[in-house]
Design a protein around this motif. Structure first.
Motif, PDB file in Angstrom:
ATOM      1  N   THR A  67      44.603  49.914  41.387  1.00 21.24           N
ATOM      2  CA  THR A  67      43.252  50.143  41.606  1.00 21.24           C
ATOM      3  C   THR A  67      42.387  49.154  40.981  1.00 21.24           C
ATOM      4  O   THR A  67      42.591  48.630  39.930  1.00 21.24           O
ATOM      5  N   PRO A  68      41.152  49.214  41.058  1.00 20.33           N
ATOM      6  CA  PRO A  68      40.157  48.366  40.395  1.00 20.33           C
ATOM      7  C   PRO A  68      39.994  48.781  38.973  1.00 20.33           C
ATOM      8  O   PRO A  68      39.993  50.285  38.904  1.00 20.33           O
ATOM      9  N   VAL A  69      39.602  47.946  38.134  1.00 21.77           N
ATOM     10  CA  VAL A  69      39.391  48.206  36.788  1.00 21.77           C
ATOM     11  C   VAL A  69      38.166  48.907  36.490  1.00 21.77           C
ATOM     12  O   VAL A  69      37.238  48.753  37.342  1.00 21.77           O
ATOM     13  N   SER A  70      37.827  50.305  35.774  1.00 17.24           N
ATOM     14  CA  SER A  70      36.683  50.911  35.938  1.00 17.24           C
ATOM     15  C   SER A  70      35.721  50.182  35.242  1.00 17.24           C
ATOM     16  O   SER A  70      35.828  49.564  34.432  1.00 17.24           O
ATOM     17  N   HIS A  71      34.349  50.700  35.803  1.00 15.00           N
ATOM     18  CA  HIS A  71      33.081  50.160  35.021  1.00 15.00           C
ATOM     19  C   HIS A  71      32.988  50.418  33.560  1.00 15.00           C
ATOM     20  O   HIS A  71      32.723  49.883  32.769  1.00 15.00           O
ATOM     21  N   TYR A 113      32.722  38.945  36.194  1.00 18.67           N
ATOM     22  CA  TYR A 113      32.852  39.410  37.480  1.00 18.67           C
ATOM     23  C   TYR A 113      33.247  40.886  37.439  1.00 18.67           C
ATOM     24  O   TYR A 113      34.397  41.040  36.688  1.00 18.67           O
ATOM     25  N   LEU A 114      32.788  42.008  37.653  1.00 16.28           N
ATOM     26  CA  LEU A 114      33.202  43.169  37.724  1.00 16.28           C
ATOM     27  C   LEU A 114      33.935  43.323  38.732  1.00 16.28           C
ATOM     28  O   LEU A 114      34.249  42.756  39.830  1.00 16.28           O
ATOM     29  N   PRO A 115      34.879  44.284  38.574  1.00 17.71           N
ATOM     30  CA  PRO A 115      35.992  44.464  39.603  1.00 17.71           C
ATOM     31  C   PRO A 115      35.579  44.887  41.017  1.00 17.71           C
ATOM     32  O   PRO A 115      34.447  45.583  41.099  1.00 17.71           O
ATOM     33  N   THR A 116      36.235  44.602  42.047  1.00 16.32           N
ATOM     34  CA  THR A 116      36.288  44.897  43.373  1.00 16.32           C
ATOM     35  C   THR A 116      37.600  45.351  44.033  1.00 16.32           C
ATOM     36  O   THR A 116      38.295  44.905  43.308  1.00 16.32           O
ATOM     37  N   HIS A 117      37.671  45.822  45.421  1.00 16.68           N
ATOM     38  CA  HIS A 117      38.965  46.378  45.825  1.00 16.68           C
ATOM     39  C   HIS A 117      39.672  45.141  46.018  1.00 16.68           C
ATOM     40  O   HIS A 117      41.104  44.998  46.049  1.00 16.68           O
ATOM     41  N   ASP A 118      38.981  43.980  46.496  1.00 14.78           N
ATOM     42  CA  ASP A 118      39.845  42.710  46.752  1.00 14.78           C
ATOM     43  C   ASP A 118      40.260  41.820  45.438  1.00 14.78           C
ATOM     44  O   ASP A 118      40.795  40.921  45.669  1.00 14.78           O
ATOM     45  N   ARG A 119      39.383  42.199  44.487  1.00 12.62           N
ATOM     46  CA  ARG A 119      39.501  41.280  43.273  1.00 12.62           C
ATOM     47  C   ARG A 119      39.397  42.609  42.105  1.00 12.62           C
ATOM     48  O   ARG A 119      38.565  42.691  41.272  1.00 12.62           O
ATOM     49  N   PRO A 120      40.596  43.316  41.847  1.00 13.71           N
ATOM     50  CA  PRO A 120      40.505  44.669  41.025  1.00 13.71           C
ATOM     51  C   PRO A 120      40.438  44.284  39.522  1.00 13.71           C
ATOM     52  O   PRO A 120      40.395  45.307  38.825  1.00 13.71           O
ATOM     53  N   TRP A 121      40.574  43.212  39.177  1.00 14.31           N
ATOM     54  CA  TRP A 121      40.639  42.964  37.589  1.00 14.31           C
ATOM     55  C   TRP A 121      39.254  42.528  37.106  1.00 14.31           C
ATOM     56  O   TRP A 121      38.342  42.622  37.887  1.00 14.31           O
ATOM     57  N   PHE A 122      39.104  42.721  35.847  1.00 13.99           N
ATOM     58  CA  PHE A 122      37.779  42.397  35.281  1.00 13.99           C
ATOM     59  C   PHE A 122      37.942  40.918  34.655  1.00 13.99           C
ATOM     60  O   PHE A 122      39.107  40.789  33.926  1.00 13.99           O
ATOM     61  N   GLU A 123      37.121  40.010  35.323  1.00 17.00           N
ATOM     62  CA  GLU A 123      37.254  38.470  34.967  1.00 17.00           C
ATOM     63  C   GLU A 123      36.388  37.953  34.111  1.00 17.00           C
ATOM     64  O   GLU A 123      34.842  38.384  34.543  1.00 17.00           O
ATOM     65  N   LEU A 124      36.552  37.602  32.930  1.00 21.07           N
ATOM     66  CA  LEU A 124      35.371  37.027  32.137  1.00 21.07           C
ATOM     67  C   LEU A 124      35.466  35.602  31.921  1.00 21.07           C
ATOM     68  O   LEU A 124      36.582  34.845  31.696  1.00 21.07           O
TER      69      LEU A 124
END
Length: 344
Positions: free
Chosen positions: A52-56, A72-83
Motif C-alpha cells: 500500500t502507499p506510504v501514509s501522509h 514526491y508524496l506516494p501514489t498507487h503506482d508509486r507507493p514509496w515516499f521519494e525525497l
C-alpha cells in the motif's frame, strides 16, 4: 549571373534524417523505457514493491527531518515516499518511515536514461541543444509526410510493404517501403511526441503565447483561508485539504514550505496548484489552476500528453507506438541510404 539552386524537399528530408538519426534513436529508446519507469524501478529494486502507499502522516514525519530539496508524496503506482536532496540523490522510504534505498545521480540505468532524455546529461546546456534539435525534428517529419503524400488518388497500395531480406539486392525495396509506410501509419503518435517534446523545451514561450491568445479566467473561484499557523508538514497538509478540498498533495518543496496539488480531473500527474507558507508557518499563497487563464491551463496539458499521464493503457500504447516508430524510421532510413550509395 548563375542562379543558386535551393535544396529540394527530398534533400532536406534526407540530410536532416542523417544528421538527426542518432539523436532520434536516443530519444526513442530512453523515452519508451521511461514510460515504465516506476515498474522498472520496482523490478530493479524489489524492496520498493510496497503493498500500500506510504501514509501522509508518515510522509510528513520524514519530511520534517529535511530542510533542503523536494519530495514526491506516494501514489498507487508509486507507493514509496521519494525525497530528492540538494545533491540530486533520491532517497526512498517505506510504510514505517524506514529508509529503503538511495540512488545517486548516474548510479543506475534509470538515472542515465532520465538524464539523457531530459537534457542529454549536459544539464542546462543539453536542454538548449534539445530545443534546437526538436525544432529540426518537426521539419523532418513534416517533409517526410509531404514527400509520401500521394500526388494522385490515394490507394491502399501506397502503404504496401514487400518483405525481402534487407541484406539482399531487393532489400532496398523493403527498407524504403517500411520507412515510408511506418511514417505514414504512425504519423499521429510521432507528431504528438515531436510537437509536445518541442513545446516542453520551450514551455515558457508556449505558455505565454497561449495565455495571450486565451486570457479568459474564472473569477468565481474563492477559497477559505484557515486562521492558524503550520510549522510542521502534517499541519500544512491539513490546511491544504481545507483550502483545496479533494485535491491530492503530490509534491512538496522542503526548503520553502511550498507544495503542489492535483485535482481529480487534472491532467498533470503532479498538478499545477500551489500552496505556500512563510517561515513562521503562515499561509501566504494559494494558486488554483482553475482560476488561471485558459491558455495557461492548456499549456499545462502538453507534458501529460507527452508522457501518457492520461488515457490509461490506451494512451500508453499510442505513445509507445510512436516511440517504436521512431526507432524504426532512422534505422530503415539510414540503412536504405547506405545501400543505395553503395550500389551507385
Amino acid at each position: 549571373m548563375k542562379r543558386i539552386k535551393l535544396p529540394s524537399l527530398t534533400q532536406w528530408h534526407r540530410w536532416l534524417g542523417l544528421v538527426l538519426s542518432g539523436w532520434v534513436l536516443l530519444m526513442a529508446v530512453t523515452g519508451s523505457m521511461l514510460l515504465f519507469k516506476n515498474q522498472w524501478l520496482m523490478w530493479q529494486y524489489p524492496n520498493l514493491r510496497l503493498e500500500t502507499p506510504v501514509s501522509h502522516t508518515t510522509s510528513a514525519t520524514i519530511a520534517d527531518r529535511y530542510k533542503a530539496g523536494y519530495a514526491y508524496l506516494p501514489t498507487h503506482d508509486r507507493p514509496w515516499f521519494e525525497l530528492v536532496d540538494g545533491d540530486g540523490n533520491h532517497h526512498y522510504f517505506g510504510l514505517q518511515g524506514e529508509h529503503l534505498l538511495t540512488r545517486a545521480p548516474y548510479s543506475d540505468t534509470v538515472s542515465w536514461f532520465v538524464e539523457l532524455h531530459h537534457h542529454l546529461a549536459l544539464d542546462k546546456f543539453g536542454k538548449d541543444i534539445l530545443g534546437v534539435l526538436s525544432l529540426f525534428a518537426l521539419v523532418l517529419i513534416i517533409t517526410g509526410l509531404v514527400r509520401w503524400w500521394p500526388k494522385r488518388q490515394w490507394r491502399w497500395k501506397n502503404l504496401a510493404i514487400r518483405f525481402y531480406n534487407p541484406f539482399s539486392a531487393k532489400g532496398m525495396q523493403t527498407l524504403w517501403q517500411l520507412h515510408r509506410s511506418t511514417g505514414a501509419i504512425v504519423f499521429i503518435p510521432i507528431a504528438l511526441l515531436m510537437f509536445t517534446g518541442s513545446a516542453i523545451m520551450y514551455a515558457s514561450t508556449v505558455k505565454d503565447g497561449l495565455t495571450t491568445l486565451l486570457p479568459m479566467t474564472d473569477s468565481r473561484i474563492q477559497h477559505t483561508v484557515p486562521d492558524r499557523l503550520a510549522t510542521h508538514w502534517q499541519e500544512r497538509f491539513e490546511i491544504a485539504r481545507a483550502v483545496l478540498p479533494n485535491a491530492d498533495i503530490r509534491l512538496i518543496y522542503l526548503d520553502s514550505g511550498r507544495m503542489r496539488l492535483k485535482w481529480p480531473d487534472e491532467w498533470h500527474p503532479n498538478g499545477r496548484n500551489y500552496i505556500a507558507f512563510d517561515d513562521r508557518g503562515t499561509l501566504t499563497t494559494i494558486t488554483d489552476v482553475r482560476a488561471r487563464p485558459l491558455g495557461e491551463q492548456i499549456a499545462h496539458m502538453v507534458y501529460p500528453l507527452h508522457v501518457a499521464a492520461i488515457g490509461g493503457t490506451a494512451m500508453t500504447l499510442v505513445i509507445l507506438a510512436g516511440g517504436i516508430a521512431l526507432l524504426l524510421l532512422p534505422v530503415t532510413g539510414v540503412w536504405f541510404y547506405l545501400k543505395r550509395r553503395n550500389k551507385r
